[in-house]
Design a protein around this motif. Structure first.
Motif, PDB file in Angstrom:
ATOM      1  N   GLN A 194      82.327 -33.161   1.362  1.00 23.30           N
ATOM      2  CA  GLN A 194      81.778 -32.250   2.383  1.00 23.30           C
ATOM      3  C   GLN A 194      80.834 -32.974   3.354  1.00 23.30           C
ATOM      4  O   GLN A 194      80.063 -32.332   4.070  1.00 23.30           O
ATOM      5  N   VAL A 220      78.996 -24.149   5.575  1.00 23.46           N
ATOM      6  CA  VAL A 220      77.713 -24.288   4.860  1.00 23.46           C
ATOM      7  C   VAL A 220      77.352 -22.960   4.202  1.00 23.46           C
ATOM      8  O   VAL A 220      76.975 -22.916   3.033  1.00 23.46           O
ATOM      9  N   PHE A 316      77.726 -32.605   0.494  1.00 24.66           N
ATOM     10  CA  PHE A 316      76.696 -31.642   0.090  1.00 24.66           C
ATOM     11  C   PHE A 316      75.964 -32.122  -1.160  1.00 24.66           C
ATOM     12  O   PHE A 316      76.554 -32.776  -2.015  1.00 24.66           O
ATOM     13  N   TRP A 318      73.186 -30.351  -4.170  1.00 28.38           N
ATOM     14  CA  TRP A 318      72.527 -29.124  -4.609  1.00 28.38           C
ATOM     15  C   TRP A 318      71.934 -29.327  -5.991  1.00 28.38           C
ATOM     16  O   TRP A 318      72.184 -30.350  -6.646  1.00 28.38           O
TER      17      TRP A 318
END
Ligand code: ACO
Length: 325
Positions: A194, A220, A316, A318
C-alpha cells in the motif's frame, strides 16, 4: 508471574500558537466549513511558524518531565515518532537531547512509521525497558506537517495540523496480570503493497526535496477502520480483557468518520472514545500523545484507567497498545 512493566509517569503536549480555521482555508482553496466539518470533523488546526519539530518536542517534553517530577538527566532513552524531522539526519531525538541537556551517551533515535510513529516508538521503548536495557524513557510524537502540505490542494490541505506530545515511561515491577499499571500489550503491523496509497512525494534518494502529501483518500479510509479495529482487538485479546473492561478507546485522530467507524466496529460506546481531531486536525505521529496528554491533563483519563490505543498511517503501518494508566 512477576514482570517488568513500562508505566506512564509523565505526559505533555504543545501546540503552536497560530490557529487555522476552516473559514481561513476557504480563503486559500475552494472549500468551506460545512464540507470539512461533515467529511472530517475538523474545525481548527494549529500551524507552526518559526518553530521546528524539535522546538515543539522540547516544549511537550518539558511538560512531561514536570508531570513525572523528573529532570532530563534522569532520562535513559529518547525516541521520537516523526515524518517531519528538522534535518534529514541526525535524528530529531538527537537534537532534542542536545537542546534539553540530556545525559551524554544515552541512546536517541527516531522512528519513521508515519501516523503510527508514536505507537511504534512506544513499543520499541517498552521493549527496551522490559529487557532491562533502560529504566526511564522519553517517548515523543511530533510533527510540523504544514511543511509537507500542498496548500493549493484542497483534497489534503484541510486535513493536517502541527503539534507534539510526549510521555515519560518508567520501569516498574508488575504481577503479570491485566490489573498491573503500565503497558500490557503491544502489536505492530505493516503492508508495503500500500506504499503508493499515502505518501509524501519527495525524498533524499529520489527528488532531493521534501515533497507533499499525496493520498488516495477512499483507500485510506477503507483500510483505516479495519486496521485500527484489528489492532485494538488483538491487544485486548492478548491481555485477556474485553471491550467492557476498557475505559477509553484512543484511536489515531485522522478523521471523525474513521474514529466513529472503529468505535462502532468494536462496540465501544461513543462516550468512551477520545476525540480531539476537531481542534487538532490530523497531526500524524503527534495525534495520539497529544490526545493522551490533553485527556490526562483535563482529568478525563484517570490513574487506573484501561486505555486501548490504535494507530494507522502511511506504509501502510498500523498497531495497537493496551495500557493501564
Ligand atoms: N472542499 C470541498 N470539496 C472537496 C474538498 C474540500 N476540501 N476536497 C475534496 N472535495 C471534493 C472532491 O473534489 C469531490 O468532488 P467531485 O465529486 O466534484 O469530484 C468531492 O469533494 C467528493 O470527494 P470524495 O473524495 O469522494 O470525498 P470523500 O467523502 O471520500 O471524503 C476524505 C474525502 C475526507 C479525504 C475521505 O476520503 C477521508 O476521510 N479519507 C481518509 C483520509 C485521511 O484521513 N487521511 C489522513 C491521512 S491518513 C491517516 O492519518 C491514517
Amino acid at each position: 508471574m512477576k514482570c517488568i512493566r513500562s508505566e506512564i509517569i509523565g505526559w505533555g503536549h504543545y501546540l503552536p500558537a497560530k490557529v487555522l480555521t476552516n473559514d481561513d482555508l476557504s480563503k486559500m482553496v475552494d472549500t468551506n466549513d460545512e464540507w470539512i466539518s461533515t467529511r472530517t470533523g475538523i474545525k481548527v488546526r494549529h500551524i507552526a511558524e518559526g518553530e521546528t519539530t524539535a522546538d515543539l518536542s522540547v516544549k511537550a517534553s518539558q511538560m512531561a518531565l514536570k508531570r513525572a517530577g523528573l529532570d532530563i538527566k534522569d532520562i535513559d532513552l529518547i525516541v521520537t515518532g516523526t515524518l517531519t524531522p528538522d534535518n534529514t539526519t541526525p535524528s530529531v531525538s538527537a537534537k532534542i537531547s542536545g537542546m534539553m541537556g540530556a545525559r551524554l551517551g544515552i541512546p536517541t533515535f527516531d522512528v519513521a512509521a508515519a501516523c503510527s510513529g508514536f505507537a511504534y516508538a512506544l513499543t520499541v521503548a517498552d521493549n527496551m525497558i522490559r529487557l532491562g536495557q533502560v529504566k526511564t524513557a522519553l517517548v515523543i510524537g511530533a510533527e510540523t506537517l504544514s511543511n509537507v502540505v500542498d496548500w493549493t490542494d484542497r483534497n489534503t490541505c484541510v486535513l493536517f495540523g502541527d503539534g507534539a506530545g510526549a510521555v515519560v515511561l518508567r520501569a516498574k515491577e508488575g504481577d503479570g496480570t491485566s490489573q498491573d499499571t503500565g503497558i500490557l500489550s503491544t502489536k505492530l503491523y505493516s503492508d508495503g503493497s500500500q506504499y503508493n496509497s499515502l505518501y509524501v512525494s519527495g525524498g533524499v534518494a529520489t527528488t532531493k526535496t521534501a515533497g507533499f502529501v499525496v493520498m488516495n483518500g477512499k483507500e485510506v479510509f477503507k483500510f483505516a477502520v479495519g486496521a485500527l479495529s484489528e489492532a485494538s482487538e488483538w491487544v485486548m485479546q492478548d491481555a485477556g480483557v474485553s471491550v467492557e473492561d476498557v475505559d477509553w478507546l484512543l484511536p489515531h485522530q485522522a478523521n471523525i468518520r474513521i474514529i466513529e467507524g472503529v468505535g462502532h466496529k468494536l462496540g465501544m460506546p461513543e462516550e468512551k472514545v477520545i476525540v480531539t481531531v476537531d481542534h487538532h486536525g490530523n497531526t500524524s505521529a503527534a495525534s495520539i500523545p497529544l490526545a493522551l496528554s490533553e485527556s490526562m491533563e483535563s482529568g478525563k483519563i484517570k490513574k487506573g484507567d484501561l486505555v486501548v490505543i490504535s494507530a494507522m498511517g502511511a506504509g501502510f503501518t498500523w498497531g495497537g497498545i493496551l495500557v493501564r494508566i
